[in-house]
Design an enzyme around this catalytic site. Structure first.
Site, PDB file in Angstrom:
ATOM      1  N   GLU A  69      43.845  30.452  35.276  1.00 58.88           N
ATOM      2  CA  GLU A  69      45.050  29.610  35.316  1.00 58.88           C
ATOM      3  C   GLU A  69      45.046  28.964  34.209  1.00 58.88           C
ATOM      4  OE1 GLU A  69      47.234  30.695  36.992  1.00 58.88           O
ATOM      5  OE2 GLU A  69      46.546  31.147  39.312  1.00 58.88           O
ATOM      6  N   ASP A 120      38.793  40.577  39.722  1.00 61.19           N
ATOM      7  CA  ASP A 120      38.906  39.377  40.593  1.00 61.19           C
ATOM      8  C   ASP A 120      39.012  39.981  41.860  1.00 61.19           C
ATOM      9  OD1 ASP A 120      41.434  40.544  39.963  1.00 61.19           O
ATOM     10  OD2 ASP A 120      42.030  38.513  38.728  1.00 61.19           O
ATOM     11  N   ASN A 167      52.669  32.724  33.867  1.00 67.82           N
ATOM     12  CA  ASN A 167      51.994  31.536  33.156  1.00 67.82           C
ATOM     13  C   ASN A 167      50.946  31.726  32.115  1.00 67.82           C
ATOM     14  OD1 ASN A 167      49.996  32.117  34.802  1.00 67.82           O
ATOM     15  ND2 ASN A 167      49.870  30.510  36.204  1.00 67.82           N
ATOM     16  N   HIS A 193      48.278  33.758  32.292  1.00 67.78           N
ATOM     17  CA  HIS A 193      47.122  33.850  33.245  1.00 67.78           C
ATOM     18  C   HIS A 193      46.436  35.117  32.866  1.00 67.78           C
ATOM     19  CE1 HIS A 193      48.431  34.920  37.370  1.00 67.78           C
ATOM     20  NE2 HIS A 193      47.860  35.783  36.991  1.00 67.78           N
TER      21      HIS A 193
HETATM   22  C1  F6R Z   1      45.019  41.073  38.685  1.00 68.62           C
HETATM   23  C2  F6R Z   1      44.958  40.206  37.739  1.00 68.62           C
HETATM   24  C3  F6R Z   1      46.126  39.328  37.358  1.00 68.62           C
HETATM   25  C4  F6R Z   1      47.208  40.111  37.143  1.00 68.62           C
HETATM   26  C5  F6R Z   1      48.711  39.298  36.770  1.00 68.62           C
HETATM   27  C6  F6R Z   1      49.645  40.073  36.596  1.00 68.62           C
HETATM   28  O1  F6R Z   1      43.497  41.667  38.831  1.00 68.62           O
HETATM   29  O2  F6R Z   1      43.698  39.569  37.078  1.00 68.62           O
HETATM   30  O3  F6R Z   1      45.813  38.585  36.236  1.00 68.62           O
HETATM   31  O4  F6R Z   1      46.949  41.025  36.106  1.00 68.62           O
HETATM   32  O5  F6R Z   1      49.031  38.347  37.841  1.00 68.62           O
HETATM   33  O6  F6R Z   1      50.251  40.754  37.835  1.00 68.62           O
HETATM   34  P1  F6R Z   1      51.344  41.769  37.849  1.00 68.62           P
HETATM   35  O7  F6R Z   1      50.799  43.187  37.266  1.00 68.62           O
HETATM   36  O8  F6R Z   1      51.230  41.912  39.414  1.00 68.62           O
HETATM   37  O9  F6R Z   1      52.355  41.281  37.328  1.00 68.62           O
END
Ligand code: F6R
Length: 244
Positions: free
Chosen positions: A143, A67, A136, A138
């Protein structure tokens, strides 16, 4: 699903780095799906160490990131492109021409999403996709409520995600409200998936991903339908799992 419960963040990073390094050794031109965020930082650091010690080379490795924020360029310190350059690409022998992220500055989001999907296909698909997990549930920026059928698409970020990511920005108003993300269908197309989960704040989400029903309210739960998923988590993240 293969689940490894490790003592702490350090141990999670170590096991993840070993797994990725072994895959690179087995297939030097591997297509790696990469995640940003806090969770994989330790793993990337160990991969750089393995490169420095001569254990692995990224010379032929190809990467596609999950992303990118819409509206941020690769030179913006908060963009995922910048993050990847800092944490990995500039520190190993990877050919930058073989590293891909959605273009946050694309003028036409629809075209950008289609182009990214074509890119995934032209690379022959993802061999190993690394994922983190949102509080959450994701994965990528898919989401809760995102249709499983989605491929790469433009996402309106959930309020909770904007809050969770505000820690990287000067203030919460600077957090972009939209991002490009591979969709669930793009992610499930990977031959192998590695999900890294650490910290107590992820415990509930992880329990739902592993033990809950598969539904679009918990995007990560769809991983139950993939044939080759490895989850590496620490004790804190595993605290609501019971015995696994
Ligand atoms: C990042 C991504 C997100 C993160 C997720 C967890 O490229 O796709 O799905 O993996 O938000 O983020 P952290 O590791 O910062 O808790």
């Amino acid at each position: 699903m293969k689940i490894y419960k490790e003592r702490d963040y350090e141990a999670v990073s170590k096991r993840a780095a070993s797994l990725v390094a072994n895959q690179i050794k087995a297939k030097p031109d591997i297509v790696l799906g990469l995640a940003t965020g806090t969770t994989p930082i330790g793993m990337y650091k160990i991969l750089v160490e393995k490169y420095n010690s001569g254990e692995i080379s990224f010379k032929k490795v190809r990467t596609v990131n999950l992303d990118e924020y819409r509206g941020l360029s690769d030179t913006d310190k908060n963009s995922y492109h910048y993050f990847m350059n800092e944490i990995l690409f500039s520190k190993v022998d990877i050919d930058l021409a073989n590293t891909f992220l959605p273009n946050g500055m694309a003028k036409d989001p629809e075209k950008e999403c289609q182009a990214y999907e074509r890119l995934l296909q032209s690379l022959g698909g993802i061999d190993l996709q690394i994922l983190g997990l949102g509080e959450n549930g994701h994965i990528g920026f898919n989401e809760p409520g995102t249709a499983f059928i989605e491929k790469t698409h433009l996402v309106d970020l959930a309020e909770s995600t904007i809050h969770a990511n505000a820690r990287f920005f000067e203030n919460i108003d600077e957090v972009p409200k939209q991002a490009y993300s591979m969709g669930i269908t793009s992610i499930l197309g990977a031959k192998q998936i590695l999900l890294l989960v650490t910290g107590e704040s992820k415990a509930e989400a992880l329990a739902k991903v592993i033990n809950g029903p598969v539904n679009e309210e918990v995007p990560g739960s769809v991983l139950q339908r993939h044939w080759d998923v490895t989850i590496i988590c620490d004790q804190a993240a595993a605290s609501k799992l019971g015995e696994v």
